[in-house]
Design a protein around this motif. Structure first.
Motif, PDB file in Angstrom:
ATOM      1  N   ASN A  58       3.856  38.517  18.047  1.00 48.75           N
ATOM      2  CA  ASN A  58       4.338  38.037  19.335  1.00 48.75           C
ATOM      3  C   ASN A  58       3.673  38.785  20.486  1.00 48.75           C
ATOM      4  N   TYR A  59       3.082  39.938  20.165  1.00 51.01           N
ATOM      5  CA  TYR A  59       2.460  40.762  21.189  1.00 51.01           C
ATOM      6  C   TYR A  59       0.933  40.765  21.103  1.00 51.01           C
ATOM      7  N   PHE A  60       0.409  40.794  19.897  1.00 49.77           N
ATOM      8  CA  PHE A  60      -1.042  40.946  19.724  1.00 49.77           C
ATOM      9  C   PHE A  60      -1.570  39.990  18.661  1.00 49.77           C
ATOM     10  N   PRO A  61      -2.742  39.394  18.901  1.00 47.04           N
ATOM     11  CA  PRO A  61      -3.336  38.490  17.909  1.00 47.04           C
ATOM     12  C   PRO A  61      -3.867  39.220  16.675  1.00 47.04           C
ATOM     13  N   SER A  62      -4.238  40.495  16.829  1.00 49.49           N
ATOM     14  CA  SER A  62      -4.856  41.211  15.711  1.00 49.49           C
ATOM     15  C   SER A  62      -4.653  42.717  15.874  1.00 49.49           C
ATOM     16  N   LYS A  63      -5.003  43.432  14.828  1.00 51.63           N
ATOM     17  CA  LYS A  63      -4.924  44.897  14.853  1.00 51.63           C
ATOM     18  C   LYS A  63      -5.844  45.469  15.923  1.00 51.63           C
ATOM     19  N   GLU A  64      -7.054  44.895  16.036  1.00 49.76           N
ATOM     20  CA  GLU A  64      -8.016  45.370  17.028  1.00 49.76           C
ATOM     21  C   GLU A  64      -7.489  45.197  18.446  1.00 49.76           C
ATOM     22  N   ASP A  65      -6.797  44.078  18.676  1.00 48.04           N
ATOM     23  CA  ASP A  65      -6.239  43.830  20.008  1.00 48.04           C
ATOM     24  C   ASP A  65      -5.130  44.824  20.331  1.00 48.04           C
ATOM     25  N   ALA A  66      -4.364  45.223  19.327  1.00 46.78           N
ATOM     26  CA  ALA A  66      -3.322  46.230  19.549  1.00 46.78           C
ATOM     27  C   ALA A  66      -3.944  47.563  19.943  1.00 46.78           C
ATOM     28  N   VAL A  67      -5.028  47.934  19.270  1.00 44.39           N
ATOM     29  CA  VAL A  67      -5.716  49.185  19.593  1.00 44.39           C
ATOM     30  C   VAL A  67      -6.222  49.165  21.033  1.00 44.39           C
ATOM     31  N   LEU A  68      -6.754  48.016  21.455  1.00 43.96           N
ATOM     32  CA  LEU A  68      -7.297  47.888  22.807  1.00 43.96           C
ATOM     33  C   LEU A  68      -6.238  47.558  23.852  1.00 43.96           C
ATOM     34  N   LEU A  70      -4.718  44.569  24.177  1.00 43.26           N
ATOM     35  CA  LEU A  70      -4.970  43.212  24.656  1.00 43.26           C
ATOM     36  C   LEU A  70      -3.846  42.300  24.185  1.00 43.26           C
ATOM     37  N   SER A  71      -2.829  42.117  25.003  1.00 47.32           N
ATOM     38  CA  SER A  71      -1.660  41.340  24.623  1.00 47.32           C
ATOM     39  C   SER A  71      -1.954  39.843  24.660  1.00 47.32           C
ATOM     40  N   VAL A  72      -1.102  39.084  23.973  1.00 42.37           N
ATOM     41  CA  VAL A  72      -1.246  37.626  23.984  1.00 42.37           C
ATOM     42  C   VAL A  72      -0.764  37.047  25.314  1.00 42.37           C
ATOM     43  N   ASP A  73       0.131  37.746  26.005  1.00 36.64           N
ATOM     44  CA  ASP A  73       0.653  37.226  27.270  1.00 36.64           C
ATOM     45  C   ASP A  73      -0.194  37.714  28.433  1.00 36.64           C
ATOM     46  N   GLY A  74      -0.519  36.800  29.334  1.00 38.61           N
ATOM     47  CA  GLY A  74      -1.295  37.140  30.502  1.00 38.61           C
ATOM     48  C   GLY A  74      -0.404  37.515  31.677  1.00 38.61           C
ATOM     49  N   PRO A  75      -0.992  37.615  32.864  1.00 41.82           N
ATOM     50  CA  PRO A  75      -0.190  37.929  34.051  1.00 41.82           C
ATOM     51  C   PRO A  75       0.869  36.853  34.293  1.00 41.82           C
ATOM     52  N   PRO A  76       2.025  37.210  34.835  1.00 43.12           N
ATOM     53  CA  PRO A  76       3.070  36.223  35.105  1.00 43.12           C
ATOM     54  C   PRO A  76       2.571  35.122  36.028  1.00 43.12           C
ATOM     55  N   GLU A  77       2.982  33.902  35.737  1.00 45.05           N
ATOM     56  CA  GLU A  77       2.530  32.753  36.523  1.00 45.05           C
ATOM     57  C   GLU A  77       2.952  32.881  37.989  1.00 45.05           C
ATOM     58  N   GLU A  78       4.142  33.434  38.228  1.00 44.86           N
ATOM     59  CA  GLU A  78       4.598  33.554  39.604  1.00 44.86           C
ATOM     60  C   GLU A  78       3.741  34.524  40.413  1.00 44.86           C
ATOM     61  N   ARG A 133     -16.011  44.265  21.964  1.00 42.45           N
ATOM     62  CA  ARG A 133     -14.833  43.394  21.925  1.00 42.45           C
ATOM     63  C   ARG A 133     -14.024  43.531  23.210  1.00 42.45           C
ATOM     64  N   MET A 134     -13.955  44.732  23.740  1.00 46.16           N
ATOM     65  CA  MET A 134     -13.199  44.966  24.963  1.00 46.16           C
ATOM     66  C   MET A 134     -13.816  44.209  26.138  1.00 46.16           C
ATOM     67  N   PHE A 135     -15.139  44.268  26.261  1.00 51.86           N
ATOM     68  CA  PHE A 135     -15.810  43.563  27.351  1.00 51.86           C
ATOM     69  C   PHE A 135     -15.720  42.053  27.169  1.00 51.86           C
ATOM     70  N   ALA A 136     -15.829  41.598  25.919  1.00 51.35           N
ATOM     71  CA  ALA A 136     -15.712  40.159  25.657  1.00 51.35           C
ATOM     72  C   ALA A 136     -14.318  39.655  26.015  1.00 51.35           C
ATOM     73  N   ALA A 137     -13.304  40.473  25.723  1.00 55.78           N
ATOM     74  CA  ALA A 137     -11.928  40.077  26.014  1.00 55.78           C
ATOM     75  C   ALA A 137     -11.658  40.033  27.509  1.00 55.78           C
ATOM     76  N   ALA A 138     -12.443  40.762  28.292  1.00 57.03           N
ATOM     77  CA  ALA A 138     -12.244  40.776  29.741  1.00 57.03           C
ATOM     78  C   ALA A 138     -12.793  39.525  30.410  1.00 57.03           C
ATOM     79  N   GLU A 139     -13.654  38.788  29.716  1.00 60.42           N
ATOM     80  CA  GLU A 139     -14.278  37.610  30.317  1.00 60.42           C
ATOM     81  C   GLU A 139     -13.272  36.538  30.740  1.00 60.42           C
ATOM     82  N   PRO A 140     -12.293  36.172  29.879  1.00 60.28           N
ATOM     83  CA  PRO A 140     -11.317  35.162  30.316  1.00 60.28           C
ATOM     84  C   PRO A 140     -10.546  35.591  31.568  1.00 60.28           C
TER      85      PRO A 140
END
Length: 224
Positions: A58-68, A70-78, A133-140
């Motif tokens: 519910n928080y992270f797509p993978s182990k690598e994302d947890a280390v970095l 990188l949560s699945v949820d982005g900034p709040p829409e509001e 991976r960290m830089f790639a994740a920053a692209e979106p």
């Protein structure tokens, strides 16, 4: 008192969400430093933190994302909507000021501590493949901010101003974060970010006789 209950519940849920997220990140980094990225599983991390595998995803797509972190949820829409709307109305907020507020609120929501910063640096030294991976994740995130700036300023999607602004603000934010966690620093992150924003204003002052930010160069037109 009755009206305040839903707000209190939201605040409690948000604090719990932050605590769980922080525990998973800290646990993943500790296991990486001790065993290496390939030396532990998601199940081991969940056991250490005391959460289920389902909660983890519910928080992270993978182990690598947890280390970095990188949560699945982005900034709040509001938060994003408020940024876009701040460019309209009778008294629009200058773009630089709106970006400053957005960066400060986002950093506060992330809740990064000096210990987090130092652990992250140590992890990247041990597992340098995570840097890519960290830089790639920053692209979106960069693309999203570029789209928001274009929408706020009513610019075409392919206009250079939003892309350049995103690049510059990203650099200022990273620089301010490095300064915040530097040894001996006594300033807050917002103070450092504001100081660096002022340096940007000094470098690119508004034309004489104007009170607002320099307007963007129109599409397909060379600067004078």
């Amino acid at each position: 008192m009755i009206d305040s209950a839903p707000s209190d519940d939201v605040g409690l849920r948000e604090r719990k969400r932050r605590q769980t997220r922080s525990a998973l990140i800290s646990g993943a980094r500790a296991l990486t430093l001790e065993h290496g990225l390939a030396g532990f599983t998601v199940e081991q991390l969940c056991d250490d933190v005391g959460v289920s595998r389902r909660t983890f995803f519910n928080y992270f797509p993978s182990k690598e994302d947890a280390v970095l972190g990188l949560s699945v949820d982005g900034p709040p829409e509001e938060l994003l909507q408020r940024f876009v709307e701040s460019g309209g109305g009778e008294h629009p907020v200058p773009l630089l000021e709106a970006l400053l507020e957005l960066a400060v609120v986002h950093a506060d929501r992330m809740g990064i501590t000096r210990e987090d910063y130092e652990a992250m640096s140590a992890v990247l030294q041990r597992e340098p493949q995570l840097i890519g991976r960290m830089f790639a994740a920053a692209e979106p995130t960069s693309r999203l901010l570029t789209e928001l700036i274009a929408a706020r300023e009513h610019l075409p999607a392919d206009h250079p101003t939003p892309r350049v602004t995103t690049f510059v603000i990203g650099g200022l934010s990273r620089r301010s974060l490095d300064e915040f966690f530097a040894e001996g620093n006594t300033l807050t992150y917002p103070q450092l970010l504001h100081r660096n924003m002022e340096a940007l204003r000094y470098l690119f002052p508004a034309p004489t006789g104007t009170t607002g930010p320099t307007p963007p160069i129109p599409q397909n037109q060379d600067p004078a």
